[in-house]
Write a protein that holds these residues in place. Structure first.
Motif, mmCIF file in Angstrom:
data_model
loop_
_atom_site.group_PDB
_atom_site.id
_atom_site.type_symbol
_atom_site.label_atom_id
_atom_site.label_comp_id
_atom_site.label_asym_id
_atom_site.label_seq_id
_atom_site.Cartn_x
_atom_site.Cartn_y
_atom_site.Cartn_z
ATOM 1 N N LEU A 143 -1.040 8.277 0.109
ATOM 2 C CA LEU A 143 -1.962 8.896 -0.435
ATOM 3 C C LEU A 143 -1.084 9.917 -0.700
ATOM 4 C CD1 LEU A 143 -5.313 9.058 1.410
ATOM 5 C CD2 LEU A 143 -4.296 7.391 -0.369
ATOM 6 N N PRO A 144 -1.050 10.667 -1.880
ATOM 7 C CA PRO A 144 -0.197 11.857 -2.326
ATOM 8 C C PRO A 144 -1.292 12.788 -2.126
ATOM 9 C CG PRO A 144 -1.013 10.575 -4.395
ATOM 10 C CD PRO A 144 -1.224 9.785 -3.045
ATOM 11 N N ARG A 145 -0.769 13.823 -1.440
ATOM 12 C CA ARG A 145 -1.579 15.029 -1.254
ATOM 13 C C ARG A 145 -0.934 16.404 -1.745
ATOM 14 N NH1 ARG A 145 -6.628 13.892 0.944
ATOM 15 N NH2 ARG A 145 -6.765 12.105 2.185
ATOM 16 N N ASP A 146 -0.278 16.282 -2.907
ATOM 17 C CA ASP A 146 0.522 17.585 -3.483
ATOM 18 C C ASP A 146 -0.478 18.664 -4.119
ATOM 19 O OD1 ASP A 146 2.435 15.815 -2.661
ATOM 20 O OD2 ASP A 146 2.461 14.879 -4.655
ATOM 21 N N TYR A 147 -1.818 18.574 -3.873
ATOM 22 C CA TYR A 147 -2.531 19.729 -4.533
ATOM 23 C C TYR A 147 -2.508 20.872 -3.572
ATOM 24 C CZ TYR A 147 -5.654 17.504 -1.249
ATOM 25 O OH TYR A 147 -6.125 16.875 -0.055
ATOM 26 N N GLU A 148 -2.867 22.142 -4.211
ATOM 27 C CA GLU A 148 -2.857 23.362 -3.418
ATOM 28 C C GLU A 148 -3.694 23.262 -2.426
ATOM 29 O OE1 GLU A 148 -3.168 27.423 -5.364
ATOM 30 O OE2 GLU A 148 -1.916 26.463 -6.706
ATOM 31 N N ARG A 149 -3.106 23.712 -1.021
ATOM 32 C CA ARG A 149 -4.137 23.721 0.008
ATOM 33 C C ARG A 149 -4.221 25.382 0.242
ATOM 34 N NH1 ARG A 149 -5.367 19.489 2.526
ATOM 35 N NH2 ARG A 149 -6.722 20.716 3.852
ATOM 36 N N PHE A 188 -12.395 23.592 3.643
ATOM 37 C CA PHE A 188 -12.846 22.493 4.431
ATOM 38 C C PHE A 188 -12.340 22.405 5.784
ATOM 39 C CE2 PHE A 188 -14.935 20.753 0.452
ATOM 40 C CZ PHE A 188 -15.804 19.898 1.225
ATOM 41 N N GLU A 201 0.893 -1.370 -0.082
ATOM 42 C CA GLU A 201 0.185 0.095 -0.031
ATOM 43 C C GLU A 201 1.164 1.412 -0.179
ATOM 44 O OE1 GLU A 201 -3.177 -0.020 2.874
ATOM 45 O OE2 GLU A 201 -4.022 1.653 1.548
ATOM 46 N N HIS A 209 -11.972 30.580 -5.163
ATOM 47 C CA HIS A 209 -11.602 29.946 -6.314
ATOM 48 C C HIS A 209 -12.874 29.484 -7.109
ATOM 49 C CE1 HIS A 209 -8.495 27.697 -8.415
ATOM 50 N NE2 HIS A 209 -9.163 26.641 -8.248
ATOM 51 N N VAL A 221 -10.583 25.584 -2.110
ATOM 52 C CA VAL A 221 -11.461 24.427 -1.773
ATOM 53 C C VAL A 221 -10.978 24.014 -0.167
ATOM 54 C CG1 VAL A 221 -12.815 22.387 -1.945
ATOM 55 C CG2 VAL A 221 -12.647 24.220 -3.951
ATOM 56 N N PRO A 222 -9.585 23.232 -0.271
ATOM 57 C CA PRO A 222 -9.323 23.032 0.950
ATOM 58 C C PRO A 222 -9.052 23.805 2.258
ATOM 59 C CG PRO A 222 -7.797 22.094 -1.016
ATOM 60 C CD PRO A 222 -8.710 23.135 -1.281
#
Lengths: 474, 209
Positions: free
Chosen positions: B26-32, B165, B23, B124, B161-162
């Motif tokens: 989880l990649p989380r390389d998006y813009e926060r 959240f 396993e 955004h 969006v992050p």
């Protein structure tokens, strides 16, 4: 078990169905227009999202991770959903799901229900099941209304009536709503739908929905929509019954920060669709006082069991692969004989209800790869298509084709046999050449030339030419 | 029914027993986190809301009530429902106002407009997020009236969006509605039509300072 995907078990082969649809120029114009518009809009809003590829990676990984632990996440969801006042039901197949839903509606004395657009309900054939029990389902999504009132079938997973133009919609609405003077501007048609449904929203006590995402952490449900019919159906009735495939679960509330960026841009080419509703169970004084959720298998565990193709279950039903597919764009959705059309339908339908049905669907593709490129959760559809084609061939018992292929393999293994076959072919082909092309082959080979012309074999092969050249040079 | 559940879980466990490789994280390389200035963030939100056909009004914290009064007059609104917990200092001077608690006087489906606050707004995507807490009303309140007037304070605007959240972290089990423009459809020939079943008009009052 009766696994069913709409009426696809009795549908003709894709190639047969497509042939007839290709002559419908109106349909092709409508499909071309709609897919062009969405594709263009999608391109703009995906282009401006600098971290798009990172979002796709995250979306794909979230889905892969969830499937790997699907039992745990479903149990976590069930527990949280129940704690929040909801009731979870489990259904192995279409009939079981329909029995549960019809039972719930009857238990509450419902003679009619209002429905949010749900492909899953089309998959299990819920509307016919409700009608058979004397319950009238009202589709409330504009496109679903067009399909329902026109006694038609959906042709796209996001825009089910994209094969109809405004005049055709006007005809359907004018007849069904008894409005002989209805205009054909989209504004007129939308206003007619608003008036027609307003009273139903306020009166009908039971709502039926699907779900875009189920949140394991909170027991929450997320529904994504544009028109507000979804919000009506999930807040105004006293009882809400939702049906969702087991693959719809995501681990955490915050995972929506990825999904809600991927889905609208891919589905409708919007930065965000007008309404997203996220809620957990029942809320005192706000929305239905009873909330049931049916978790559906209907073949999904079979897909999950195949490591080569389980990524099919990543799908978030955005429809981007349909809009971009050169095959779908020519034929529209009905040729697929399944409520899941296009590239995703071509891999999902045959896997859900077994390879004996829908065998033609994995061949409804040129394997160009456009679907993979646009897929927001990176489903490698071409790879799965090839895998499924392999399975179809494996499952078929020895037939003329497989014997011929074995003979071909033998010929190709030896240069001597290959050259001998070339010489034979050159002699054998001459009666079929006309104007430099082979257009009609006899017998089984005719299947090949029915859809494409062949170049005849050349009088001299490259190897023969090379040998001759060496001789004359030497 | 319990049997079905066990059967399905058993099938799932059997299916996932066959796994490919280890396993991966989880990649989380998006813009926060966004990078825009506060001013640019607000401008982006307003631009995107305008693109969705929302009407924008700007107000200072002192003249919210006046701005709302004027826009109701301009739109010739005759009835306006206001949810519980809506800030008293922002209430318009307006005869047709009905508090949420007095809805038995007039059915919601006959009321023309609704006035609410929101929890967070996303630049955004041009979205207003309601968690239906104080001042935001129940979900149906912002659904049946034809005009939704939403007050957004400048400091409620986030860029990504992050980030939204993150702001919702305390409310994960509350009913939450993301609103991005008036209700709309493009189901007929992909022509965007404003106002299907939800409000046909969305007015946003941005409060600066």
């Amino acid at each position: 078990m009766s696994i069913r995907v709409g009426e696809s078990a009795s549908a003709p082969s894709f190639q047969q169905a497509a042939l007839a649809l290709l002559d419908d120029t109106q349909l092709r114009r409508n499909v071309r227009h709609a897919t062009d518009v969405i594709t263009r809009k999608r391109g703009l809003v995906v282009g401006e999202q600098a971290d798009w590829q990172a979002l796709r990676d995250a979306g794909s990984a979230i889905k892969r991770h969830t499937l790997r632990h699907l039992d745990e996440y479903l149990l976590q969801f069930e527990q949280a959903f129940t704690a929040a006042g909801g009731h979870v039901h489990w259904a192995t197949d279409a009939d079981e799901a329909n029995r549960i839903i019809v039972g719930l509606v009857k238990q509450h004395g419902g003679k009619e229900v209002i429905k949010i657009k749900t492909m899953t309900s089309d998959e299990i054939g819920l509307n016919p099941a409700l009608e058979a029990a004397g319950i009238h389902p009202h589709e409330t999504d504009l496109a679903d209304m067009i399909v329902q009132l026109g006694a038609d079938k959906p042709s796209h997973i996001v825009v089910p009536a994209l094969h109809k133009n405004r005049q055709q919609v006007r005809e359907i609405f004018a007849r069904a709503m008894n409005l002989p003077d209805l205009g054909d501007r989209p504004e007129d048609l939308t206003a007619a739908a608003r008036r027609y449904l307003r009273e139903k929203f306020l009166k009908v006590k039971i709502g039926v929905s699907g779900a875009n995402f189920l949140i394991a952490e909170t027991g929450g449900v997320c529904i994504v929509e544009s028109e507000g019919n979804g919000r009506m159906c999930l807040t105004l009735p006293e009882v809400l019954v939702a049906v969702a495939g087991i693959e719809k679960v995501i681990p955490r509330f915050a995972d929506l920060e990825v999904m809600l960026q991927l889905l609208p841009r891919s589905a409708t080419g919007e930065r965000m669709n007008p309404y997203n509703s996220i809620w957990t169970g029942v809320h005192e004084g706000d929305g239905p006082r009873e909330f049931h959720l049916v978790l559906l298998d209907n073949g999904r565990t079979k897909v999950l069991a195949n490591p080569e193709a389980r990524e099919t279950l990543h799908c978030i039903r955005c429809g981007a692969c349909l809009n971009t597919c050169p095959v779908y764009r020519q034929t529209g959705g009905h040729a697929y004989g399944s409520i899941y059309a296009g590239p995703i339908g071509a891999i999902l339908t045959p896997q859900l209800h077994g390879m004996q049905h829908s065998q033609s669907l994995p061949y409804a593709s040129s394997l160009c790869g456009a679907c993979y490129e646009v897929c927001p959760v990176k489903i490698n559809i071409p790879e799965v298509l090839v895998h499924l084609r392999g399975k179809i061939v494996e499952e078929q018992s020895a037939n003329v084709e497989s014997v011929a292929m074995k003979a071909m393999a033998m010929v190709f293994r030896s240069p001597r046999r290959f050259e001998a076959a070339q010489r034979l072919g050159r002699i054998g082909q001459w009666p079929f050449i006309s104007g430099g092309w082979i257009r009609n082959l006899p017998g089984m080979l005719g299947n090949w030339t029915a859809v494409r012309d062949l170049k005849p074999m050349p009088q001299q092969s490259f190897r023969e030419w090379w040998k001759q050249r060496e001789k004359s040079n030497g | 029914m319990a049997e079905t559940r066990e059967l399905m879980l058993a099938r799932i466990r059997e299916a996932i027993a066959v796994q490919h490789g280890p396993e991966l994280p989880l990649p989380r390389d998006y813009e926060r986190q966004g990078s825009l200035s506060a001013e640019a963030r607000v401008e982006t939100l307003l631009d995107r809301l305008r693109e969705y056909d929302a009407q924008i009004y700007e107000a200072s914290s002192e003249n919210v009530a006046t701005t709302v009064t004027n826009l109701c007059r301009q739109r010739q609104v005759k009835s306006l429902v206001v949810p519980e917990g809506f800030p008293a200092e922002w209430l318009p001077a307006f005869g047709g106002m009905i508090p949420e608690g007095e809805l038995d006087r007039k059915p919601l489906s006959e009321i023309e407009a609704v006035l609410t606050t929101c929890t967070v707004a996303i630049a955004h995507t041009g979205s207003l997020v309601l968690r239906h807490g104080p001042g935001e009303g129940t979900r149906r309140l912002t659904l049946l009236p034809d005009l939704h007037i939403c007050i957004v304070r400048e400091e409620q605007v986030v860029e990504t969006v992050p980030e939204a959240f993150d702001a919702l972290r305390e409310y994960v089990t509350a009913p939450i509605t993301f609103i991005s423009g008036p209700s709309a459809t493009a189901d007929i020939e992909m022509t965007r039509i404003r106002g299907v079943h939800g409000p046909r008009y969305l007015d946003v009052v941005l409060v600066r300072g």
